[in-house]
Design a protein around this motif. Structure first.
Motif, mmCIF file in Angstrom:
data_model
loop_
_atom_site.group_PDB
_atom_site.id
_atom_site.type_symbol
_atom_site.label_atom_id
_atom_site.label_comp_id
_atom_site.label_asym_id
_atom_site.label_seq_id
_atom_site.Cartn_x
_atom_site.Cartn_y
_atom_site.Cartn_z
ATOM 1 N N LEU A 69 66.300 31.678 46.980
ATOM 2 C CA LEU A 69 67.114 30.921 45.964
ATOM 3 C C LEU A 69 66.984 32.144 44.547
ATOM 4 N N HIS A 70 68.105 32.173 43.711
ATOM 5 C CA HIS A 70 68.302 33.228 42.791
ATOM 6 C C HIS A 70 68.093 32.477 41.281
ATOM 7 N N ILE A 71 68.422 31.151 41.091
ATOM 8 C CA ILE A 71 68.653 30.622 40.122
ATOM 9 C C ILE A 71 68.286 29.057 39.909
ATOM 10 N N THR A 72 67.641 28.749 39.014
ATOM 11 C CA THR A 72 67.216 27.351 38.693
ATOM 12 C C THR A 72 67.919 26.687 37.819
ATOM 13 N N PHE A 73 68.479 25.620 37.798
ATOM 14 C CA PHE A 73 68.957 24.687 36.758
ATOM 15 C C PHE A 73 68.046 24.231 35.793
ATOM 16 N N SER A 74 67.115 24.831 35.195
ATOM 17 C CA SER A 74 66.108 24.651 34.273
ATOM 18 C C SER A 74 65.749 25.743 33.352
ATOM 19 N N PRO A 75 65.203 25.679 32.091
ATOM 20 C CA PRO A 75 64.854 24.472 31.568
ATOM 21 C C PRO A 75 66.032 23.558 31.095
ATOM 22 N N MET A 76 65.799 22.164 30.879
ATOM 23 C CA MET A 76 66.354 21.480 29.991
ATOM 24 C C MET A 76 65.776 21.308 28.852
ATOM 25 N N ALA A 95 66.712 31.809 34.799
ATOM 26 C CA ALA A 95 66.795 30.632 34.277
ATOM 27 C C ALA A 95 68.230 30.047 33.585
ATOM 28 N N CYS A 96 68.629 28.751 33.513
ATOM 29 C CA CYS A 96 69.755 28.245 33.162
ATOM 30 C C CYS A 96 69.207 27.035 32.097
ATOM 31 N N VAL A 97 69.296 27.434 30.615
ATOM 32 C CA VAL A 97 69.083 26.690 29.718
ATOM 33 C C VAL A 97 70.285 25.533 29.726
#
Length: 716
Positions: free
Chosen positions: A128-135, A183-185
């Motif tokens: 995996l390359h990207i996480t949909f986090s942090p919220m 990371a994906c804010v």
């Protein structure tokens, strides 16, 4: 690749290949196990040719799976451009940490950073390359189901956690460190403030409130280097965020300086149609592209219409090139052009996932997340006490929460498992709830009449919180309240342990218990953490990062409410014409920052080094904290301030800083804070952020209910 090489690659791409980069599909579209993909292919306006031009996939995991998919994909892509693999790694991958609201209760950003680093390492080994986090959405309404994915109601805490998550996931160099994730804010912006606490509902925030309280955590995540931002489902100024050009281009890109990839939430571009701002998917695609949305997640607007739109509109062609360059840059930042199988390693996956060391960090995080709400001298327990364990959650391994995508409940110990393994058999009796309701008194008299204490495990199932799980009733289920009443009638000491994903209305619970532990959904090692607290192996140190109401009628309730022209204070008695309820106190059941310990802390000698702050000179505030109890313990020392007269109405108090200190019995320590002009800045009516000269009040204590007793002035 160098920047000029990326530009050359972009120039070599056809319009169809460029549009392909903007499309994200779920793993189902590439799965041999899929029985019938025809319907989804049609819904996404997808063909086999277009499928092998997309830029990213979500929901695939496992080193062998990601390697195989990447290999077959690149073989069929004319330019061999690799895929991005993304997933919801929210509070752990296989090793599950407490839900973010629980992590918020640790008041320990460094620990949160460590949990994010472990989550990244486990996920990266699977390719995996990207996480949909942090919220990082600030939340003030516990009716909203996704409150469990937030770290709370305070902008300072949320900022600290936003940075901790991003730095933990990404490390210092994504290209070199293949154990990290981008990371994906999310969700930009204001997603945590839906009307009525109802998920996907409209948001009604004035711009001053949006900028002052909601945007700072997004900004912190961006400043920490987050590579992606996700759009929100909601509206801002009555315009859906995903098609909101001012929000995304003017505020996010220009003002906040974000230059990474902007991705829609699932289906959000397509939802511009039912929102009523686009007549059809073609118009939705145009609005989203003009707003700067780089990747469309799982709706067909870009897939079906963007090629045609770009061919007929030169402005959109320019925007598409900017978009694709953003995506290619992200792939380059991850090193995918040199290492398309980046991090994916079956041997590492088997060796580094769910390790004992990772579980120990999960235990530490769970222990620090637990909040002791009530203790009438019944905790900690001793091994000599005879204990009854009951309650619907006693045998539940549903301790991971609604966002534990790869968490394995079968590996998750229950509270019963842990107690049965560590409490002598003669000291522990497991009682079914049905036995209590069906002749409880006679049952207990006959079989466990010598029992000292009842531990009752209560709460929500994971499906009762999380996305699309908003509730108007935030009390415990009625059957659980009836169970507590039956237990109270037994004249035993009653300790309730709560597993849940949101602040609950516990007004009916408190009179029925002698001890009350908020355990959240505590993750992989959660049951052991609860046992350690119950039996005094650890001392509770968790502090609430969100207010608990006395009644859902108070919601939204939060500690830093605005000052009102008719403030109600205790000395007003029963006077009516003030900002108050006539049937309930204004105050919460448990305030922000609250939490008990197994010891007591005394605050004294609050002193200020000066009573005047200037733009250049800060002041020092010192307070002596003494452990006056018989055990060691960790205290979270909190400093709050109030601006007595601002250009716009200011909150009654705001968290300015905090520090944690661990003290042995009888030990005292002087805690010192620095307070500067910068910490007193706020958003003015013209949306500039600055401070005003004038008088302020400050206080230091154990939670937000403290009195602000010391004055100082800011002099310009």
């Amino acid at each position: 690749m160098k920047k000029e090489e990326l530009k050359a690659l972009l120039d070599e791409m056809t319009i169809e290949e460029k549009v392909g980069q903007t499309i994200q599909l779920s793993a189902d579209f590439f799965s041999d196990k899929s029985e019938d993909i025809t319907g989804p292919m049609n819904e996404m306006a997808m063909t086999e040719e277009k499928k092998y031009q997309v830029g990213s996939v979500l929901g695939v995991a496992g080193a062998n799976e990601t390697i195989e998919l990447q290999k077959s994909f690149m073989e069929q892509h004319r330019l061999n451009i690799p895929l991005l693999f993304m997933a919801d790694i929210i509070h752990g991958d296989h090793t599950i940490f407490p839900i973010p609201l629980g992590l918020g209760a640790t008041w320990n950003p460094e620990l949160v950073k460590e949990t994010a680093s472990i989550a990244a390492k486990e996920a990266a080994a699977q390719g995996l390359h990207i996480t949909f986090s942090p919220m990082v959405d600030l939340v003030r309404d516990p009716r909203w189901g996704r409150v469990m994915e937030s770290t709370g109601e305070d902008k300072l805490l949320n900022k600290r956690y936003a940075r901790a998550f991003v730095e933990g996931y990404q490390g210092d160099d994504l290209k070199q460190d293949i154990t990290k994730l981008a990371a994906c804010v999310k969700h930009f912006a204001g997603y945590g403030a839906p009307r009525g606490g109802r998920d996907y509902n409209s948001v009604d925030l004035n711009e001053n409130t949006l900028r002052e309280h909601y945007l700072p955590a997004y900004q912190e995540g961006i400043d920490a280097g987050a590579k992606l931002v996700m759009t929100a489902f909601n509206t801002i100024d009555n315009i859906p965020a995903t098609g909101n050009k001012r929000l995304m281009r003017d505020i996010l890109r220009k003002e906040m300086g974000f230059n990474g990839v902007l991705i829609s939430d699932w289906g959000a571009i397509g939802e511009l149609v039912p929102h009523g701002v686009a007549e059809d998917l073609e118009q939705a695609a145009k609005l989203a592209m003009e707003a700067g949305v780089d990747i469309e997640m799982m709706s067909a607007a870009y897939s079906e219409h963007l090629v045609k739109l770009v061919e007929t509109d030169s402005t959109l062609k320019t925007l598409l090139d900017e978009t694709v360059l953003n995506i290619l840059t992200l792939k380059n930042d991850l090193g995918l052009f040199e290492q398309p199988y980046r991090g994916a390693d079956q041997a590492k996956e088997e060796a580094e996932i769910y390790t004992e060391a990772n579980q120990q960090v999960a235990l530490k995080a769970a222990e620090q997340s637990l909040v002791l709400l009530e203790n009438n001298g019944v905790l900690p327990l001793t091994k000599q006490e005879k204990v009854i364990l009951t309650g619907p959650m006693k045998r539940s391994n549903d301790l991971l929460g609604a966002w534990s995508w790869k968490g394995d409940r079968s590996k998750t110990a229950t509270l019963e498992d842990v107690l049965a393994a560590q409490v002598p058999t003669e000291q522990l009796t497991i009682v079914e709830e049905a036995e209590i309701f069906n002749g409880a008194h006679s049952f207990l008299v006959n079989d466990v009449q010598e029992a000292d204490t009842v531990i009752v495990a209560l709460g929500e199932t994971s499906e009762m919180s999380g996305e699309a799980a908003s509730r108007t009733n935030i009390k415990l289920p009625e059957s659980q309240l009836l169970l507590l009443k039956e237990l109270k009638a037994l004249n035993k000491k009653v300790i309730a342990v709560l597993f849940n994903g949101r602040p609950l209305d516990l007004t009916d619970v408190v009179p029925l218990v002698d001890g009350l532990i908020e355990a959240w959904f505590p993750g992989t090692s959660g049951a052991q953490a609860v046992f350690n607290l119950l039996y005094g192996k650890t001392s509770p140190s968790g502090r609430l990062s969100m207010t608990f109401p006395r009644s859902v009628g108070q919601v939204p309730i939060f500690y830093n409410e605005d000052s009102t022209g008719r403030p109600f204070t205790a000395d007003k008695g029963s006077e009516k014409y003030f900002s108050r309820y006539i049937d309930r106190a204004n105050s919460p059941l448990y305030p922000f920052g609250y939490g008990l310990s197994y010891t007591q802390f005394e605050y004294s000698a609050l002193t200020l080094s000066d009573t005047e702050i200037t733009n250049e000179e800060a002041i020092k505030l010192s307070v002596t904290v003494k452990n006056t109890g018989e055990r060691s313990g960790t205290e979270t020392v909190q400093m709050y301030a109030r601006d007595k007269a601002g250009e716009v109405v200011r909150p009654v108090k705001e968290l300015i800083e905090f520090k944690q200190v661990t003290l042995e019995s009888g030990e005292s320590q002087t805690i010192t804070f620095s307070l500067s002009e910068e910490q007193l800045r706020y958003t003015h009516s013209d949306h500039t952020v600055k401070s005003d000269a004038g008088e302020f009040l400050v206080g230091i204590g154990s939670n937000s209910s403290l009195e602000l007793t010391h004055a100082f002035r800011l002099t310009k």
